[in-house]
Structures are given as C-alpha cells and as structure tokens.
Design a protein around this motif. Structure first.
Motif, PDB file in Angstrom:
ATOM      1  N   UNK A   1       0.850  -1.188   0.000  1.00 48.94           N
ATOM      2  CA  UNK A   1       0.000   0.000   0.000  1.00 48.94           C
ATOM      3  C   UNK A   1       0.884   1.235   0.000  1.00 48.94           C
ATOM      4  N   UNK A   2       0.378   2.308  -0.601  1.00 47.94           N
ATOM      5  CA  UNK A   2       0.935   3.629  -0.340  1.00 47.94           C
ATOM      6  C   UNK A   2       0.096   4.218   0.789  1.00 47.94           C
ATOM      7  N   UNK A   3       0.577   5.291   1.378  1.00 44.17           N
ATOM      8  CA  UNK A   3      -0.198   5.924   2.451  1.00 44.17           C
ATOM      9  C   UNK A   3      -1.547   6.409   1.927  1.00 44.17           C
ATOM     10  N   UNK A   4      -1.564   6.953   0.716  1.00 44.88           N
ATOM     11  CA  UNK A   4      -2.821   7.437   0.146  1.00 44.88           C
ATOM     12  C   UNK A   4      -3.796   6.293  -0.126  1.00 44.88           C
ATOM     13  N   UNK A   5      -3.290   5.176  -0.639  1.00 46.52           N
ATOM     14  CA  UNK A   5      -4.161   4.018  -0.887  1.00 46.52           C
ATOM     15  C   UNK A   5      -4.765   3.507   0.417  1.00 46.52           C
ATOM     16  N   UNK A   6      -3.966   3.485   1.465  1.00 50.22           N
ATOM     17  CA  UNK A   6      -4.464   3.035   2.763  1.00 50.22           C
ATOM     18  C   UNK A   6      -5.523   4.001   3.290  1.00 50.22           C
ATOM     19  N   UNK A   7      -5.294   5.301   3.139  1.00 55.62           N
ATOM     20  CA  UNK A   7      -6.257   6.298   3.607  1.00 55.62           C
ATOM     21  C   UNK A   7      -7.592   6.143   2.890  1.00 55.62           C
ATOM     22  N   UNK A   8      -7.545   5.928   1.581  1.00 58.08           N
ATOM     23  CA  UNK A   8      -8.780   5.730   0.816  1.00 58.08           C
ATOM     24  C   UNK A   8      -9.450   4.436   1.244  1.00 58.08           C
TER      25      UNK A   8
ATOM     26  N   UNK B   1       7.524   2.917  -6.300  1.00 55.87           N
ATOM     27  CA  UNK B   1       6.739   4.125  -6.110  1.00 55.87           C
ATOM     28  C   UNK B   1       5.516   4.046  -7.008  1.00 55.87           C
ATOM     29  N   UNK B   2       4.400   4.531  -6.495  1.00 55.38           N
ATOM     30  CA  UNK B   2       3.163   4.607  -7.274  1.00 55.38           C
ATOM     31  C   UNK B   2       2.627   6.025  -7.159  1.00 55.38           C
ATOM     32  N   UNK B   3       1.841   6.444  -8.146  1.00 55.13           N
ATOM     33  CA  UNK B   3       1.303   7.804  -8.075  1.00 55.13           C
ATOM     34  C   UNK B   3       0.333   7.967  -6.914  1.00 55.13           C
ATOM     35  N   UNK B   4       0.438   9.112  -6.262  1.00 52.81           N
ATOM     36  CA  UNK B   4      -0.495   9.432  -5.185  1.00 52.81           C
ATOM     37  C   UNK B   4      -1.796   9.921  -5.803  1.00 52.81           C
ATOM     38  N   UNK B   5      -2.722  10.321  -4.957  1.00 54.12           N
ATOM     39  CA  UNK B   5      -4.000  10.842  -5.436  1.00 54.12           C
ATOM     40  C   UNK B   5      -3.781  12.068  -6.319  1.00 54.12           C
ATOM     41  N   UNK B   6      -2.770  12.846  -6.014  1.00 52.18           N
ATOM     42  CA  UNK B   6      -2.473  14.045  -6.801  1.00 52.18           C
ATOM     43  C   UNK B   6      -1.548  13.761  -7.975  1.00 52.18           C
ATOM     44  N   UNK B   7      -1.130  12.508  -8.135  1.00 50.58           N
ATOM     45  CA  UNK B   7      -0.285  12.145  -9.262  1.00 50.58           C
ATOM     46  C   UNK B   7       1.202  12.148  -8.974  1.00 50.58           C
ATOM     47  N   UNK B   8       1.588  12.543  -7.778  1.00 49.19           N
ATOM     48  CA  UNK B   8       3.005  12.554  -7.416  1.00 49.19           C
ATOM     49  C   UNK B   8       3.454  11.157  -7.002  1.00 49.19           C
ATOM     50  N   UNK B   9       4.711  10.782  -7.308  1.00 49.03           N
ATOM     51  CA  UNK B   9       5.176   9.452  -6.904  1.00 49.03           C
ATOM     52  C   UNK B   9       5.225   9.339  -5.376  1.00 49.03           C
ATOM     53  N   UNK B  10       4.749   8.209  -4.899  1.00 46.42           N
ATOM     54  CA  UNK B  10       4.671   7.992  -3.455  1.00 46.42           C
ATOM     55  C   UNK B  10       5.270   6.631  -3.118  1.00 46.42           C
TER      56      UNK B  10
END
Length: 160
Positions: free
Chosen positions: A74-81, A109-118
């Motif tokens: 998971x990325x942090x953003x994926x976990x938050x969603x 790294x995967x893109x965050x919700x805003x498109x930035x690599x996370x």
C-alpha cells in the motif's frame, strides 16, 4: 529542525517547526495515532489473509510463505482511501510505523492521489509472522472426544 512533543517519537506524534498550533495538534493526536497505526497493521493483515497461498488455520509452527506477505503493498494514500480516513492522518502514521520497523519500503513508487510518486510499503515479514503465530496460539483447539467403551467390554468381577 524538527522539535518533538516528547522524546518517545515515533511512539507519539512529532512536530516540525516551532508553531504552537503544531504542538496542540500533536498532543491531540497522541491517543488517535495508536489506534490508526493498529488499523493500518490490521488492514495489511486482512489483505495477507486473503492471499490465495495463505491457508488459515494452519498449525502454529507453519507460516505462510513470504511471497504472500510481500505481495500486499500500500501507499499511504491508498491506505487512507481504503480505510476512509483523512490522508493527513494516515501519512504520518506510515512514517511512524516505518521508523519502528513495522512496515518496510518496497523500493517501488506509485502515483499518489495528486499524481506525485509515493513510496510503496509492505508489512515487515517478521511482524506478520509473529501476528499469525499469536493468532494460531490463541485459536480454539479442536477437542477430540474418545468413543465410550461399550459396557460389556469391561472386565467383570468374575473374569478377574
């Protein structure tokens, strides 16, 4: 320079800068942050248990292969969603879990919700195995009932 609310970071939330609002927010998050870290670990474990090569229940000394644990990321953003919790509350918890060696960076790294690599994280394999072993030890054991001996198979007083 980062100033911390307490010397026990990452056990308790920290603060960047010297603004008093940051300290107030960190104090407020102390109780919540522990629960959020536990939610993150529980979500990782739920996904690990759903892997096809993870067969539950297993005997306590047999663990799932590491690949089942390594596939769950998971990325942090994926976990938050996924948890339906504010991203601003989840991202710092990943940093705390990483510093406590409970999650590991995968190097991807995967893109965050805003498109930035996370950064992509996975659960620490030793932690996952420890949780699984603990659950296996706490799982109710099946009881084996012996068949009752027929009454006439017991030696009688006369046959002794």
């Amino acid at each position: 320079m980062t100033r911390l609310v307490s010397d026990s970071y990452p056990e308790k939330p920290g603060v960047k800068g010297t603004h008093s609002s940051g300290f107030a927010a960190a104090e407020k998050m102390q109780n919540v942050s522990t629960k959020l870290r536990r939610l993150i670990i529980d979500r990782f474990m739920k996904e690990i248990r759903a892997q096809p090569d993870f067969h539950w229940p297993r005997p306590p000394r047999i663990f799932p292969v590491s690949s089942a644990i390594e596939r769950v990321t998971f990325t942090a953003d994926e976990m938050a969603v996924d948890l339906d919790i504010d991203i601003g509350s989840i991202r710092p918890r990943f940093s705390e879990l990483y510093l406590k060696h409970l999650v590991v960076k995968t190097g991807k790294r995967r893109p965050s919700i805003r498109g930035n690599p996370q950064t992509v994280y996975r659960l620490n394999i030793r932690l996952a195995r420890w949780i699984i072993k603990k659950e296996a030890n706490n799982a109710p054991r099946p009881t084996i009932q012996r068949d009752a001996e027929p009454a006439d198979s017991r030696p009688s007083e006369d046959n002794r």
